[in-house]
Scaffold this motif. Sequence first.
Motif, PDB file in Angstrom:
ATOM      1  N   GLU A   1       0.823  -1.205   0.000  1.00 34.45           N
ATOM      2  CA  GLU A   1       0.000   0.000   0.000  1.00 34.45           C
ATOM      3  C   GLU A   1       0.861   1.260   0.000  1.00 34.45           C
ATOM      4  OE1 GLU A   1      -3.282   1.265   3.050  1.00 34.45           O
ATOM      5  OE2 GLU A   1      -3.873  -0.636   2.109  1.00 34.45           O
ATOM      6  N   PHE A   2       1.976   1.215   0.705  1.00 32.28           N
ATOM      7  CA  PHE A   2       2.913   2.335   0.772  1.00 32.28           C
ATOM      8  C   PHE A   2       3.431   2.689  -0.620  1.00 32.28           C
ATOM      9  CE2 PHE A   2       7.227   4.013   1.636  1.00 32.28           C
ATOM     10  CZ  PHE A   2       6.974   4.945   2.636  1.00 32.28           C
ATOM     11  N   VAL A   3       3.869   1.686  -1.367  1.00 30.91           N
ATOM     12  CA  VAL A   3       4.409   1.908  -2.710  1.00 30.91           C
ATOM     13  C   VAL A   3       3.316   2.394  -3.658  1.00 30.91           C
ATOM     14  CG1 VAL A   3       5.469   0.787  -4.716  1.00 30.91           C
ATOM     15  CG2 VAL A   3       6.302   0.276  -2.409  1.00 30.91           C
ATOM     16  N   LEU A   4       2.137   1.784  -3.588  1.00 30.40           N
ATOM     17  CA  LEU A   4       1.028   2.183  -4.455  1.00 30.40           C
ATOM     18  C   LEU A   4       0.660   3.648  -4.235  1.00 30.40           C
ATOM     19  CD1 LEU A   4      -1.360   1.637  -6.386  1.00 30.40           C
ATOM     20  CD2 LEU A   4      -2.649   0.830  -4.390  1.00 30.40           C
ATOM     21  N   LEU A   5       0.522   4.058  -2.965  1.00 35.68           N
ATOM     22  CA  LEU A   5       0.115   5.430  -2.682  1.00 35.68           C
ATOM     23  C   LEU A   5       1.229   6.418  -3.037  1.00 35.68           C
ATOM     24  CD1 LEU A   5      -1.855   7.509  -1.698  1.00 35.68           C
ATOM     25  CD2 LEU A   5      -1.300   6.886   0.673  1.00 35.68           C
ATOM     26  N   LEU A   6       2.483   6.068  -2.750  1.00 34.25           N
ATOM     27  CA  LEU A   6       3.583   6.951  -3.139  1.00 34.25           C
ATOM     28  C   LEU A   6       3.614   7.162  -4.646  1.00 34.25           C
ATOM     29  CD1 LEU A   6       6.839   6.154  -1.110  1.00 34.25           C
ATOM     30  CD2 LEU A   6       5.636   8.344  -1.288  1.00 34.25           C
ATOM     31  N   ASP A   7       3.384   6.097  -5.393  1.00 30.00           N
ATOM     32  CA  ASP A   7       3.372   6.208  -6.850  1.00 30.00           C
ATOM     33  C   ASP A   7       2.309   7.212  -7.309  1.00 30.00           C
ATOM     34  OD1 ASP A   7       4.086   5.128  -9.609  1.00 30.00           O
ATOM     35  OD2 ASP A   7       1.942   4.685  -9.529  1.00 30.00           O
ATOM     36  N   ARG A   8       1.137   7.133  -6.710  1.00 28.98           N
ATOM     37  CA  ARG A   8       0.063   8.068  -7.097  1.00 28.98           C
ATOM     38  C   ARG A   8       0.395   9.502  -6.672  1.00 28.98           C
ATOM     39  NH1 ARG A   8      -5.609   4.779  -5.818  1.00 28.98           N
ATOM     40  NH2 ARG A   8      -5.108   2.941  -7.083  1.00 28.98           N
ATOM     41  N   LEU A   9       0.901   9.658  -5.459  1.00 24.25           N
ATOM     42  CA  LEU A   9       1.214  10.999  -4.958  1.00 24.25           C
ATOM     43  C   LEU A   9       2.288  11.689  -5.791  1.00 24.25           C
ATOM     44  CD1 LEU A   9       1.225  10.088  -1.168  1.00 24.25           C
ATOM     45  CD2 LEU A   9      -0.312  11.776  -2.215  1.00 24.25           C
ATOM     46  N   LEU A  10       3.217  10.920  -6.319  1.00 28.62           N
ATOM     47  CA  LEU A  10       4.331  11.498  -7.063  1.00 28.62           C
ATOM     48  C   LEU A  10       4.040  11.668  -8.549  1.00 28.62           C
ATOM     49  CD1 LEU A  10       7.276   9.586  -5.348  1.00 28.62           C
ATOM     50  CD2 LEU A  10       6.608  11.972  -4.997  1.00 28.62           C
ATOM     51  N   THR A  11       2.877  11.205  -8.987  1.00 29.43           N
ATOM     52  CA  THR A  11       2.525  11.345 -10.406  1.00 29.43           C
ATOM     53  C   THR A  11       1.247  12.140 -10.643  1.00 29.43           C
ATOM     54  OG1 THR A  11       1.416   9.171 -10.327  1.00 29.43           O
ATOM     55  CG2 THR A  11       3.679   9.215 -11.134  1.00 29.43           C
ATOM     56  N   GLN A  12       0.502  12.433  -9.579  1.00 30.39           N
ATOM     57  CA  GLN A  12      -0.748  13.171  -9.714  1.00 30.39           C
ATOM     58  C   GLN A  12      -0.716  14.418  -8.829  1.00 30.39           C
ATOM     59  OE1 GLN A  12      -4.099  10.522  -8.968  1.00 30.39           O
ATOM     60  NE2 GLN A  12      -3.021   8.799  -9.912  1.00 30.39           N
ATOM     61  N   ASP A  13      -1.377  15.480  -9.276  1.00 29.88           N
ATOM     62  CA  ASP A  13      -1.401  16.725  -8.505  1.00 29.88           C
ATOM     63  C   ASP A  13      -2.213  16.613  -7.223  1.00 29.88           C
ATOM     64  OD1 ASP A  13       0.171  17.943 -10.378  1.00 29.88           O
ATOM     65  OD2 ASP A  13      -1.468  19.031 -11.357  1.00 29.88           O
ATOM     66  N   THR A  14      -3.326  15.862  -7.284  1.00 25.87           N
ATOM     67  CA  THR A  14      -4.234  15.730  -6.146  1.00 25.87           C
ATOM     68  C   THR A  14      -4.619  14.267  -5.996  1.00 25.87           C
ATOM     69  OG1 THR A  14      -5.125  17.942  -6.582  1.00 25.87           O
ATOM     70  CG2 THR A  14      -6.377  16.520  -5.089  1.00 25.87           C
ATOM     71  N   VAL A  15      -4.518  13.765  -4.772  1.00 27.62           N
ATOM     72  CA  VAL A  15      -4.788  12.344  -4.546  1.00 27.62           C
ATOM     73  C   VAL A  15      -5.689  12.178  -3.333  1.00 27.62           C
ATOM     74  CG1 VAL A  15      -3.795  10.101  -3.926  1.00 27.62           C
ATOM     75  CG2 VAL A  15      -2.601  11.585  -5.567  1.00 27.62           C
TER      76      VAL A  15
ATOM     77  N   ALA B   1      -4.861  15.253  -1.100  1.00 28.86           N
ATOM     78  CA  ALA B   1      -3.455  15.612  -0.850  1.00 28.86           C
ATOM     79  C   ALA B   1      -2.861  16.233  -2.108  1.00 28.86           C
ATOM     80  CB  ALA B   1      -2.664  14.375  -0.451  1.00 28.86           C
ATOM     81  N   ARG B   2      -2.322  17.438  -1.973  1.00 33.54           N
ATOM     82  CA  ARG B   2      -1.704  18.148  -3.096  1.00 33.54           C
ATOM     83  C   ARG B   2      -0.207  17.869  -3.116  1.00 33.54           C
ATOM     84  NH1 ARG B   2      -7.127  19.335  -2.642  1.00 33.54           N
ATOM     85  NH2 ARG B   2      -7.747  21.076  -3.997  1.00 33.54           N
ATOM     86  N   THR B   3       0.281  17.525  -4.286  1.00 36.39           N
ATOM     87  CA  THR B   3       1.713  17.301  -4.448  1.00 36.39           C
ATOM     88  C   THR B   3       2.218  18.066  -5.673  1.00 36.39           C
ATOM     89  OG1 THR B   3       1.146  15.215  -5.546  1.00 36.39           O
ATOM     90  CG2 THR B   3       1.860  15.088  -3.255  1.00 36.39           C
ATOM     91  N   ILE B   4       1.820  19.325  -5.728  1.00 38.47           N
ATOM     92  CA  ILE B   4       2.230  20.225  -6.809  1.00 38.47           C
ATOM     93  C   ILE B   4       3.571  20.867  -6.414  1.00 38.47           C
ATOM     94  CG2 ILE B   4       1.554  22.313  -8.085  1.00 38.47           C
ATOM     95  CD1 ILE B   4      -1.378  21.597  -7.316  1.00 38.47           C
ATOM     96  N   PRO B   5       4.579  20.944  -7.285  1.00 39.88           N
ATOM     97  CA  PRO B   5       4.528  20.759  -8.742  1.00 39.88           C
ATOM     98  C   PRO B   5       4.920  19.378  -9.224  1.00 39.88           C
ATOM     99  CG  PRO B   5       6.623  21.714  -8.144  1.00 39.88           C
ATOM    100  CD  PRO B   5       5.867  21.520  -6.855  1.00 39.88           C
ATOM    101  N   GLY B   6       5.061  18.411  -8.346  1.00 39.33           N
ATOM    102  CA  GLY B   6       5.512  17.099  -8.758  1.00 39.33           C
ATOM    103  C   GLY B   6       7.029  17.061  -8.898  1.00 39.33           C
ATOM    104  N   CYS B   7       7.524  15.939  -9.376  1.00 38.77           N
ATOM    105  CA  CYS B   7       8.970  15.723  -9.467  1.00 38.77           C
ATOM    106  C   CYS B   7       9.570  16.428 -10.682  1.00 38.77           C
ATOM    107  CB  CYS B   7       9.262  14.235  -9.571  1.00 38.77           C
ATOM    108  SG  CYS B   7       8.769  13.277  -8.115  1.00 38.77           S
TER     109      CYS B   7
END
Length: 300
Positions: free
Chosen positions: A131-145, A157-163
């Motif tokens: 679950e940790f890897v799945l959620l990290l993948d989404r957080l690091l590829t999407q602006d809002t999760v 959760a906002r992760t703007i501007p991404g990597c």
Amino acid sequence: MSLRLSTVILPYRRWHEGGRAAWERAEELGFHTAYTYDHLSWRSFRDGPWFGAVPTLTAAASVTSRMRLGTLVTSPNFRHPVPFAKELISLDDISGGRITLGVGAGGTGFDATALGQEPWTPRERADHFAEFVLLLDRLLTQDTVSFTGDHYAAHEARTIPGCVQRPRLPFAVAATGPRGMKLVARHGQAWVTTGDPTIFETGTPEESVAAIRRQIERLTDACTGIGRDVKELDKILLTGFTPDRNTPLTSVDAFVDFAGRHAELGFTELVVHTPIPDSDFDVDERVFERIATEAPAQLS
């Protein structure tokens, strides 16, 4: 592809008392990547100085410019994907896109109980890890999760501007079992192993090579199962935990022989520990530096 040589720098020294110099020297020696362990404390270092991985990597990013940086490895034992994703995005930005996230399920050491919890069972560790890897993948590829799982949740959760690295920084997933191998196949850009821990004490180098070959066969099966070519994955061996122990670091020839045997298995990167006096990683600094500067040309 030539076999890359990387190092691990354990965060046990104050930054202005050798910490900074170790990262600068690693870049001078030409290492492909310098990693650090992401623990709260570790084994024989438990009662001595030990600094945090993220601040250490941030500082290392500010004094290096070419070498990649990363964790080897982060685990869910004391981290939540939402705040950690913010830290990773910040690290990737500060470093100019030089961060690799090594990630694993964790174990039963100090990290597993430092927050006052009971250690997870192997199944619970595997469940958290997936679950940790799945959620990290989404957080690091999407602006809002938004996400609701059995162990982790995120609400808008906002992760703007991404990597800086797109679509996200690479994951190097440590795994040996079937569930972990499936995570590598689905989410990894690299696979990490230390070999087979069950033969560390009593096995032989030959038995270790055979055990790692079986791990790669399981990884290949996991990739085939989802239609992915296993050759797309980098394969990283963190050395020092096979029956060879520190023998490969006793001479350039010994290292080249060790590296050649593992390159034949398909490894693309070997990671050696920067020497630490009076520890399991106590090797001759001069030989270590000769290996760093002379061995890569013999491994291309």
